[in-house]
Design an enzyme around this catalytic site. Structure first.
Site, PDB file in Angstrom:
ATOM      1  N   SER A 196       0.836  -1.183   0.251  1.00 60.44           N
ATOM      2  CA  SER A 196      -0.450  -0.203  -0.234  1.00 60.44           C
ATOM      3  C   SER A 196       0.582   1.164   0.299  1.00 60.44           C
ATOM      4  O   SER A 196       1.671   1.414   0.396  1.00 60.44           O
ATOM      5  CB  SER A 196      -0.891  -0.043   1.136  1.00 60.44           C
ATOM      6  OG  SER A 196      -1.998   1.151   0.904  1.00 60.44           O
TER       7      SER A 196
ATOM      8  N   TYR B 190      -1.864  -0.346  10.495  1.00 58.01           N
ATOM      9  CA  TYR B 190      -2.081  -0.779   8.814  1.00 58.01           C
ATOM     10  C   TYR B 190      -1.181  -0.607   8.356  1.00 58.01           C
ATOM     11  O   TYR B 190      -0.330  -0.792   7.103  1.00 58.01           O
ATOM     12  CB  TYR B 190      -3.524   0.540   8.026  1.00 58.01           C
ATOM     13  CG  TYR B 190      -3.535  -0.513   6.646  1.00 58.01           C
ATOM     14  CD1 TYR B 190      -3.458  -1.565   6.321  1.00 58.01           C
ATOM     15  CD2 TYR B 190      -3.077   0.664   5.792  1.00 58.01           C
ATOM     16  CE1 TYR B 190      -4.274  -2.221   5.173  1.00 58.01           C
ATOM     17  CE2 TYR B 190      -3.387   0.001   3.850  1.00 58.01           C
ATOM     18  CZ  TYR B 190      -3.644  -1.107   3.770  1.00 58.01           C
ATOM     19  OH  TYR B 190      -4.098  -1.920   2.310  1.00 58.01           O
TER      20      TYR B 190
END
Length: 267
Positions: free
Chosen positions: A129, A142
């Site tokens: 990501s 995250y």
């Protein structure tokens, strides 16, 4: 012979888009899901695999090898999201995210590497990501889990390069998927010091996902990587400013970059 591709987390979102795109172009695609029987309307074979359970990983790989005798490409896509102030987020939930996003991906890599070593070829694509390149407020865990996978990818790439195996990662920005539905949200606590800002950022995150890019762009990027003879280690797929934010972090003083992020997230 068409290449055999194993892609985890292929029941929806980015994973399903990649699997569908590759299947349409002649690849022999095996997608995985924890509950494949509940998924309909796919043009590839969907088999059971839970990245948290090594026995299911081994079973899925054995099934593919018994049929195809090779695995040419692994796309480690399975993952989960988490939001919340670090202070108020359950540490057990943090561990769950790391177990899925980092250790689950590692276990799948470990399971396919013996086959790739024996055939002296293979490509592993870890889906990370853009958030993994920076600590983002209320998404720190995250970001950390995806950033850790980026670093592990760099290490594994060097370990297996001379064995004929390439290991890369591709970092997506915001895409229009159902990721928000499966994300763990730490509750917005009534008496929390973070209540107002956390709620504002939850709304902002959902808006970013809703207005995100079409997942087909990730599928095109993965297709291009598969057909690159000497792939890079890092790829980013997203809006210009999302990718440029990584460049800014590299060139700006820490406090200036932090201020930019805080302004963006209205902190």
């Amino acid at each position: 012979m068409s290449k055999v591709v194993l892609i985890t987390g292929a029941s929806s979102g980015i994973g399903k888009s990649i699997a569908t795109f590759l299947s349409e172009r002649g690849y022999k695609v095996y997608g995985t899901s924890r509950k494949p029987k509940n998924i309909e309307d796919v043009n590839f074979e969907l088999i059971p695999l839970n990245v948290l359970k090594v026995d299911t990983i081994q079973s899925a790989i054995s099934y593919i090898l018994n049929k195809e005798h090779t695995i040419d490409v692994l796309i480690n896509n399975a993952g989960m999201g988490i939001t919340g102030p670090v202070e108020e987020t359950s540490t057990d939930e943090m561990r769950s995210v790391f177990n899925t996003n980092l250790f689950g991906a590692i276990d799948v890599m470990k399971a396919v590497l013996p086959q790739m070593r024996s055939q002296k070829s293979g490509l592993i694509i870890n889906v990370t990501s853009i958030a993994g390149y920076m600590g983002l407020p209320f998404r720190g865990i995250y970001s950390a889990s995806k950033g850790a996978l980026e670093i592990v990818t760099e290490a594994v790439s060097m370990e297996v390069k001379n064995l004929g195996i390439n290991v890369v990662n591709v970092a997506p920005g915001d895409f229009a998927t159902n990721i928000a539905a499966g994300r763990y949200h730490a509750p917005v606590l009534e008496n929390s010091a973070y209540k107002e800002k956390y709620q504002e950022n939850l709304d902002l995150m959902d808006a970013h996902v809703d207005s995100g890019m079409n997942p087909i762009e990730m599928a095109k990027a993965v297709y291009k990587i598969i057909n690159t003879k000497k792939p890079k280690i890092h790829y980013k797929v997203g809006e210009f400013m999302q990718k440029f934010s990584i460049v800014l972090k590299r060139i700006l003083p820490d406090q200036v970059y932090e201020k930019l992020l805080m302004n963006h997230y209205k902190l």
